[in-house]
Design an enzyme around this catalytic site. Structure first.
Site, short mmCIF file in Angstrom:
data_model
loop_
_atom_site.label_atom_id
_atom_site.label_comp_id
_atom_site.label_asym_id
_atom_site.label_seq_id
_atom_site.Cartn_x
_atom_site.Cartn_y
_atom_site.Cartn_z
N CYS A 54 0.84 -1.19 0.00
CA CYS A 54 0.00 0.00 0.00
C CYS A 54 0.88 1.25 0.00
O CYS A 54 2.11 1.16 0.10
CB CYS A 54 -0.94 0.01 1.21
SG CYS A 54 -0.07 0.14 2.79
N CYS A 93 3.38 1.67 2.81
CA CYS A 93 4.66 0.95 2.68
C CYS A 93 5.68 1.81 1.96
O CYS A 93 6.87 1.81 2.30
CB CYS A 93 4.45 -0.37 1.92
SG CYS A 93 3.35 -1.54 2.73
N ASP A 128 5.20 28.84 -29.22
CA ASP A 128 6.22 29.28 -30.15
C ASP A 128 5.65 29.05 -31.55
O ASP A 128 4.68 28.31 -31.72
CB ASP A 128 7.50 28.48 -29.94
CG ASP A 128 8.58 28.85 -30.93
OD1 ASP A 128 8.77 30.05 -31.19
OD2 ASP A 128 9.23 27.93 -31.46
N ASP A 185 9.74 24.69 -29.18
CA ASP A 185 10.62 23.78 -29.90
C ASP A 185 11.91 24.53 -30.17
O ASP A 185 11.90 25.56 -30.83
CB ASP A 185 9.98 23.34 -31.22
CG ASP A 185 10.94 22.60 -32.11
OD1 ASP A 185 11.19 21.42 -31.84
OD2 ASP A 185 11.46 23.22 -33.06
N ASP A 198 13.73 28.28 -26.61
CA ASP A 198 12.54 28.14 -25.77
C ASP A 198 12.85 27.58 -24.39
O ASP A 198 12.00 27.60 -23.52
CB ASP A 198 11.52 27.21 -26.45
CG ASP A 198 11.06 27.76 -27.79
OD1 ASP A 198 10.84 28.97 -27.86
OD2 ASP A 198 10.95 26.98 -28.74
#
Length: 827
Positions: A106, A109, A514, A709, A713
């Site tokens: 869980c 843990c 951009d 890109d 940037d």
């Protein structure tokens, strides 16, 4: 004792069909199942402990027993030759290991292991992913050793060992098999116990003699024992571990409730007095184990994306030994180096990044980009390791191998995201940690009060309060949704690289784009040149390409394509200014190429009226100049991506505000913005100006998502609350980005934004349900209106409902509707 040829000589596990790893032991080559066992076996032999294999009388029952005690104490995992496959240097003295944990059941843990390891001397960072059980542990090698870290994990009852994709899959199967067997035993025991309990419930006074009723109790006790000793064992082990460490985990109330009910029932059976709860105990455990089994299956399914990436590359490759005769030999992928020639047959996986030098085919890159359509490949085209050759044989020259490949980069980004915890997950974990303590107090108070009201009902009220609550649902609400959403986004070709990205993308209300390479194709073409000096058109072109020969900017690629194979000269004192241009010295003379302002600053001569009109006529315009004056203006043309308009319309329909921020000329940016219907568009922006623009938006309360890109940037991507880089962009942009868009289709991103917002809605639904259920169920149990078996059913169903609600996300990534919009010519 020798193991069969189909099993690993070291650990005894089955050897995968495509694995061929061997170690020489006692003058014989012994087969191993994975690189981890191979490294351990080599270390055993190298340390003079080969007698371990000669004297053992059986194969180990578990991987941790596959190690002689002498070598374990010597610190096997501190040996560099063992660490080379899973440990990397992250600093001068800092090391990071990729591990996999066993025994985690869980979210508590995960918290326990992270807190425990962070208290160890020399450990500088620990992140454990609940969905995959993967962990990254960093430590200072001057103050700590890996063997000590692994021992610290073992000291609190868990197991950690080096991550290996094959071993990971075996552990997943082992976990799934053990859970299914425990569920089967609990279900079988429940049905048998109910067979004896129902007659007692249905019998009216006088219908059943006391000795028959006592016989029914003893039969129920015997049938419940396997359920307690086997099916419930993980709950008791986990609870005992938590108690030893003086903390309260989520299994403590389960173990306390089951244990007390079973103990009271045993006492009632032995004394032939009081009530028994064997049917409630077995039914509760069956429902709880059933809920956890389905949760485990959902978790493993969500984590399968990263594991699939890890196993994408083949084990062997066909290396050409005689080209062009195409004589080939089979070698392991680990042996490949840049420059090798490979033969990839149809249906085979491309083993490394490279370039096609012979053949014509198509490749399936869906695992990497989310694009289902095969991509045509011919001589000169690049191929990606992990893609599948579909049609015809290809001869490929290897360019990148191992950790340098695109697949490895994608895998690293995916792992980075899986290791980071979003803010919502951390908040839910903190609440769940306090929740269990409060629950124990309420259960004790309820038991004490009911002892005064009705002593016969006190025990089952106490048990019902303990088991009816559902901290598991609270802890599952967020991480399960994030894990499923990450997998669903990866199938769309959207790689999440930061833990907070999905949450923030869902809340983003301002998208900043951009232009070049993001909204446009990024494939510029030189369309016109205006000569302003004494150089000819061909000389201008050669000079411009010489200056840009090392640039990855689309303009640089366009110029190199324009000159073709013409040899370019050497430059001196080259200096690149982000978003401005390039300056260098050729034959002793300083030359600049870039924006007109940047190039013109070299000589301070204004452009003529004709040149100004030409510059402002549209397109992406750059200038070439030296210290004597202007040499030329060059105009480039690009086209919008086919789905750019549809993406903008989709975001606008969701209420988002839109802006374009570009270093390109204002005329080119205005032209693109007009075609997309964006009114807020700025051109000629420096990185500093972009950064200031984003900061101003954030100061006004905007949650900004930046799509970019290219290297210009990267600073802006870091400033935005959530950043998205195009998969074709520069490596620096991808490193900075929170999300990488691997697919070329922008509508994949539009669907990804919708999916992120649905994910946040489902997280909220899960949290509301978890809180509402507990606020309703706990008071009802305290009032004595909920029996133990009803409490078990409610707890299990609550967790299962959260998981099933989360799994709806997997059905919400249908095919993207592709538009037929033709590319539009823009600057």
């Amino acid at each position: 004792m020798d193991s069969p040829e189909c099993n690993c000589y070291h650990c005894g596990l089955p050897i995968p069909a495509d694995t061929d790893l061997q170690v020489e032991i006692d003058s014989r080559l012994r087969r191993m199942c994975c690189a981890g066992c191979q490294a351990v076996a080599k270390a055993i032999v190298g340390n003079g402990l080969a007698d371990y294999y000669r004297h053992r009388d059986a194969l180990p029952e578990s991987p941790r027993e596959a190690l002689p005690e002498a070598l374990r104490n010597a610190g096997l995992f501190d040996h560099p030759e063992v660490q080379q496959n899973f440990v990397q240097a992250t600093g001068e003295h800092e090391r990071e290991a990729s591990l996999i944990f066993e025994g985690i059941t869980c979210a508590a843990c995960v918290w326990l292991n992270e807190q425990h390891l962070m208290r160890q001397a020399g450990v500088t960072g620990v992140t454990i992913n609940y969905a995959t059980r993967r962990a990254r542990v960093r430590w200072d090698e001057r103050r700590a050793k890996l063997s000590g870290i692994l021992s610290a994990v073992a000291a609190i009852g868990y197991r950690a060992h080096p991550y290996d994709p094959l071993r990971s899959e075996q552990l997943v199967q082992k976990e799934r098999g053990a859970a299914l067997w425990r569920l089967f035993v609990a279900g079988f025991g429940m049905m048998q116990v109910m067979m004896y309990a129902i007659p007692v419930y249905l019998a009216v006074d006088g219908d059943m003699t006391p000795d028959i009723e006592q016989l029914m109790r003893w039969a129920s006790l015997i049938l419940t024992l396997p359920v307690i000793l086997y099916s419930a064992a993980p709950f008791f082990r986990s609870a005992w571990r938590d108690i030893r460490l003086a903390r309260v985990g989520m299994d403590v109330p389960v173990a306390l409730g089951v244990g007390s009910a079973f103990a009271a029932s045993c006492w009632a059976t032995l004394t032939a007095s009081g009530a028994v709860y064997f049917d409630s105990v077995t039914m509760f455990l069956f429902f709880l184990l059933g809920g956890r089994y389905f949760e485990m299956m959902a978790r493993q399914k969500a984590a399968r994306g990263i594991e699939t990436l890890a196993r994408a590359l083949p084990t062997f490759a066909s290396r050409v030994t005689g080209f062009p005769a195409l004589a080939a030999e089979s070698v392991t992928v680990a042996q490949l180096v840049a420059g090798d020639i490979l033969l990839v047959q149809p249906g085979e996986v491309v083993p490394a990044d490279g370039e096609v030098i012979q053949g014509e085919s198509s490749t399936d890159e869906s695992l990497l980009s989310g694009e289902s359509a095969a991509v045509a490949k011919r001589s000169g085209d690049a191929v990606i390791g992990g893609s599948i050759n579909v049609a015809s044989p290809l001869v490929v020259r290897v360019e990148k191998v191992g950790t340098d490949t695109r697949l490895a980069a994608i895998q690293r980004l995916a792992e980075r995201a899986s290791m980071e915890k979003p803010r919502l997950v951390e908040m839910a974990d903190r609440i769940a940690a306090h929740f269990v303590g409060v629950l124990l107090v309420l259960a004790v108070i309820s038991g004490a009060v009911w002892t005064l009201i009705d002593p016969q009902r006190a025990l089952w009220v106490f048990v019902a309060v303990l088991v009816v609550s559902c901290p598991c649902a609270l802890s599952l609400a967020t991480p399960a949704a994030m894990a499923v959403a990450t997998g669903a986004l990866s199938r769309l070709g959207i790689m999440v690289t930061r833990g907070h990205a999905i949450e923030v993308l869902a809340r983003a209300n301002h998208f900043v784009f951009d232009k070049t390479g993001t909204l446009t194709q990024g494939r510029l073409t030189l369309v016109e040149t205006l000569l302003l000096g004494d150089l000819s058109a061909s000389a201008v072109l050669t000079l411009a390409a010489t200056l840009e020969q090392g640039s990855e900017h689309p303009i640089g690629r366009a110029l190199r394509a324009a000159v073709g194979t013409e040899p370019l000269g050497l430059v001196e004192d080259l200096r690149a200014l982000n978003s401005q241009g390039i300056e260098a010295r050729l034959a002793g003379q300083l030359v600049r190429i870039g924006t007109p302002d940047f190039a013109g600053a070299l000589h301070a001569q204004p452009l003529s009226a004709t040149a100004l009109r030409w510059r402002d006529a549209g397109g992406s315009v750059i200038a070439l100049a030296n210290s004597q004056g202007w040499l030329a203006l060059l105009r480039f043309q690009d086209s919008l991506r086919p789905q750019a308009a549809a993406l903008i319309e989709s975001l606008r329909s969701q209420g988002a505000r839109l802006s374009i921020l570009s270093g390109d000329t204002p005329a080119a940016v205005a032209e693109a913005a007009a075609q997309l219907g964006i009114t807020d568009a700025l051109g000629g922006q420096t990185p500093e100006a972009k950064h200031a623009f984003i900061s101003k938006l954030q100061a006004h309360g905007e949650i900004v998502a930046m799509l970019g890109d290219g290297v210009n940037d990267a600073p802006v991507l870091a400033q935005a609350q959530v950043s998205i880089a195009m998969g074709s962009g520069t490596d620096l942009a991808r490193q900075q980005a929170d999300i990488v868009l691997l697919a070329e289709d922008l509508m994949q991103f539009a669907q990804g934004v919708k999916l992120a917002r649905r994910t946040l809605r489902i997280v909220r639904q899960n949290l509301i349900w978890a809180f509402a259920y507990n606020l309703l169920a706990i008071p009802l149990a305290m009032l004595g209106m909920v029996t133990p078996w009803m409490a078990g059913l409610g707890m299990s169903m609550s967790s299962l409902l959260v998981v099933l609600n989360t799994l709806r996300l997997q059905g919400q990534t249908g095919p993207v509707v592709r538009t037929e919009t033709l590319p539009t010519k823009v600057a």
